[in-house]
Motif scaffolding. Structure first.
Motif, short mmCIF file in Angstrom:
data_model
loop_
_atom_site.label_atom_id
_atom_site.label_comp_id
_atom_site.label_asym_id
_atom_site.label_seq_id
_atom_site.Cartn_x
_atom_site.Cartn_y
_atom_site.Cartn_z
N PRO A 1 0.82 -1.21 0.00
CA PRO A 1 0.00 0.00 0.00
C PRO A 1 0.85 1.26 0.00
CG PRO A 1 -0.87 -1.60 1.56
CD PRO A 1 0.45 -2.14 1.08
N HIS A 2 0.33 2.32 -0.60
CA HIS A 2 1.13 3.54 -0.72
C HIS A 2 1.49 4.12 0.64
CE1 HIS A 2 -2.80 5.59 -0.14
NE2 HIS A 2 -2.07 6.58 0.31
N THR A 3 0.63 3.89 1.64
CA THR A 3 0.92 4.39 2.99
C THR A 3 2.15 3.70 3.58
OG1 THR A 3 -0.74 2.79 3.77
CG2 THR A 3 -1.45 5.07 3.54
N LEU B 1 6.76 1.21 -8.61
CA LEU B 1 5.53 1.03 -7.86
C LEU B 1 4.67 -0.05 -8.51
CD1 LEU B 1 4.55 4.78 -7.38
CD2 LEU B 1 5.65 3.30 -5.69
N ALA B 2 3.90 -0.74 -7.71
CA ALA B 2 2.97 -1.75 -8.24
C ALA B 2 1.82 -1.90 -7.25
CB ALA B 2 3.68 -3.09 -8.45
N GLY B 3 0.69 -2.36 -7.76
CA GLY B 3 -0.42 -2.68 -6.87
C GLY B 3 -1.62 -1.79 -6.98
N CYS B 4 -2.63 -2.13 -6.18
CA CYS B 4 -3.94 -1.47 -6.31
C CYS B 4 -3.96 -0.05 -5.79
CB CYS B 4 -5.01 -2.32 -5.63
SG CYS B 4 -4.78 -2.53 -3.86
N SER B 5 -2.96 0.36 -5.04
CA SER B 5 -2.92 1.77 -4.63
C SER B 5 -2.81 2.69 -5.83
CB SER B 5 -1.71 2.03 -3.71
OG SER B 5 -1.96 1.59 -2.40
N TYR B 6 -2.33 2.14 -6.94
CA TYR B 6 -2.02 2.97 -8.11
C TYR B 6 -2.75 2.57 -9.38
CZ TYR B 6 1.89 3.06 -4.82
OH TYR B 6 2.65 3.10 -3.67
N SER C 1 -7.52 0.96 3.98
CA SER C 1 -6.81 0.01 3.11
C SER C 1 -7.40 -0.10 1.71
CB SER C 1 -6.81 -1.38 3.75
OG SER C 1 -6.18 -1.37 5.00
N MET C 2 -8.50 0.58 1.46
CA MET C 2 -9.17 0.46 0.17
C MET C 2 -8.84 1.67 -0.70
SD MET C 2 -10.50 -2.33 1.05
CE MET C 2 -11.47 -2.69 -0.42
N PRO C 3 -8.19 1.48 -1.85
CA PRO C 3 -7.84 2.61 -2.71
C PRO C 3 -9.08 3.38 -3.15
CG PRO C 3 -6.72 0.62 -3.41
CD PRO C 3 -7.72 0.20 -2.39
#
Length: 460
Positions: A276-278, A432-437, A404-406
């Motif tokens: 997560p971006h956080t 970067l990778a993942g659902c934050s983005y 936790s939910m983008p």
């Protein structure tokens, strides 16, 4: 020997490592592959819990069939014979103290025909007449970077959007429609408007894409954990390290030193941040990056499963769940009738339901202060009111995905682009990778993991 470190063992990180592992085997590259995960198990938001004859997915519960069918991962992982599909059935909206069916001929609540609009019990006659302006008002102003909420209200009017579309679409994308872009939700709607002159006509012309089969979603006989286990089983030449929480990234000339909470250090030439971006923001002591990371927003979700010792035939016929339209009536935003929608989740055919509580609900702040037993009692009350059933569960599972939910705001694409640019300039080789983005669905995450891995491979 160069080292590639993937931080984060969720579905995106596993997909990235799987692609890197294939490349290593195919090219016989002398590269060290390391995947670290802060938790004791891989999977991230995919986790299957089995209890008392019930199967519960505490995070994501399925994969969109339409997206998965165009990808190779199921066949490559040998999961063709493990797949199961959702049962067909009607979805309802709970409003004015009763369950009202969402028209069958609709996409995310948007009518896909004039007949669908006419038969809706959710919208008044006046609201239906107003929605007909979709057929004669042209688009002269909207682009895919504009608000999906304003776009839909402009062509359908406020009532149809508020009473039928918004409850469905806001539930899927976890946000207020006015804050979400067309591009990040349903970009094809603008294409249909341009090509056919009407959103309804466009959906009707492409109806088979959305409604040709009841098999809209797929899972696996033994749960979505099957997918995680399959990916992990295919990367035997990679080092998989669990209970490894990354704490700091330090740039040392042309490589990176990554420190972990357990005291270990991994030196890597390339790093994929599939967390997560956080969590990613905390790895850098960089104010410029912190400013960009802070522009990304999240929402919260509490999920409550309840299983009962009664058959799910007590539910309304052909139904698979409901969405709440008026937040003052129930505390939940939605309720999935899991045992009806997914036969494999209940061995005996007994009732299993899942309720969703989102931070968009006015009551959510008080829910966050509750313990699991108190949350379960709120869920039981919602089941009683929403379904008219006074029952005590024999099994339950409460999951709190706090912050936790983008939440993809209108500025989201620009923020991600700025982060990518800053990382490329100051931290080359960190991606970067993942659902934050890049998208929240499982196929989106897998596709993003593949693309990220190829981005790393291109750097060799």
């Amino acid at each position: 020997m160069k080292t590639v470190l993937v931080i984060g063992g969720g579905i995106t990180g596993l997909s990235a490592m799987y692609e890197l592992h294939k490349w290593k085997q195919q090219t016989q590259s002398d590269v060290r592959l390391v995947l670290t995960e802060a938790a004791g198990e891989l999977g991230g938001k995919i986790r299957t819990v089995k209890s008392n004859g019930f199967m519960m997915e505490t995070g994501a519960d399925s994969i969109v069939t339409r997206k998965a069918s165009s990808m190779a991962f199921i066949e490559e992982l040998g999961l063709q014979n493990e797949m199961v599909y959702n049962a067909t059935g009607r979805s309802f909206i709970y409003t004015d103290g009763k369950l009202k069916p969402i028209p069958a001929d609709a996409v995310f609540g948007i009518p896909a025909s004039v007949e669908s609009l006419a038969k809706s019990t959710l919208v008044s006659a006046e609201g239906k007449v107003e929605a007909l302006k979709d057929f004669y008002i042209r688009n002269n102003t909207f682009t895919k970077n504009d608000s999906i909420g304003k776009f839909l209200e402009h062509f359908f009017g406020k009532e149809l959007v508020e009473k039928q579309i918004a409850p469905v679409l806001s539930g899927v994308y976890s946000g207020n429609l006015s804050d979400l872009t067309i591009a990040s939700t349903l970009p094809y709607l603008l294409d249909y408007k341009e090509k056919y002159g009407s959103i309804i006509k466009g959906l009707e012309a492409n109806k088979e894409k959305f409604q040709s089969s009841g098999k809209k979603f797929l899972s696996f006989k033994n749960g979505l954990d099957t997918l995680i286990e399959a990916f992990a089983g295919k990367i035997e030449e990679a080092e998989i390290r669990k209970n490894m929480k990354a704490e700091k990234i330090k740039k040392i000339k042309d490589y990176y030193k990554v420190s972990f909470a357990n005291g270990e250090v991994v030196e890597a030439d390339y790093v994929v941040l599939s967390i997560p971006h956080t969590a990613a923001e905390k790895l850098f002591n960089d104010q410029a990056l912190a400013g960009e990371f802070s522009r990304l927003k999240t929402s919260s979700l509490i999920s409550v499963y309840a299983g009962f010792n009664v058959p799910d035939s007590l539910l309304p016929a052909d139904g698979t769940g409901f969405i709440t339209a008026n937040t003052h009536e129930l505390s939940c935003n939605a309720c999935t009738w899991t045992s009806r929608k997914w036969a494999h989740t209940s061995e005996s055919g007994n009732l299993l339901v899942r309720l969703f509580y989102k931070s968009s609900h006015p009551a959510f702040a008080s829910l966050q202060e509750m313990n699991e037993e108190e949350l379960l009692q709120v869920a039981i009350k919602d089941i009683h009111q929403g379904l008219g059933m006074e029952l005590e569960p024999i099994v339950s599972e409460v999951t709190n995905w706090s912050d936790s939910m983008p939440n993809y705001l209108i500025t989201h694409p620009q923020t991600v682009q700025a982060l990518e640019k800053d990382l490329a300039a100051s931290y080359p080789g960190i991606l970067l990778a993942g659902c934050s983005y890049y998208g929240v669905g499982i196929p989106d995450c897998i596709e993003n993991g593949e693309a990220t891995a190829k981005g790393i491979i291109d750097l060799f």
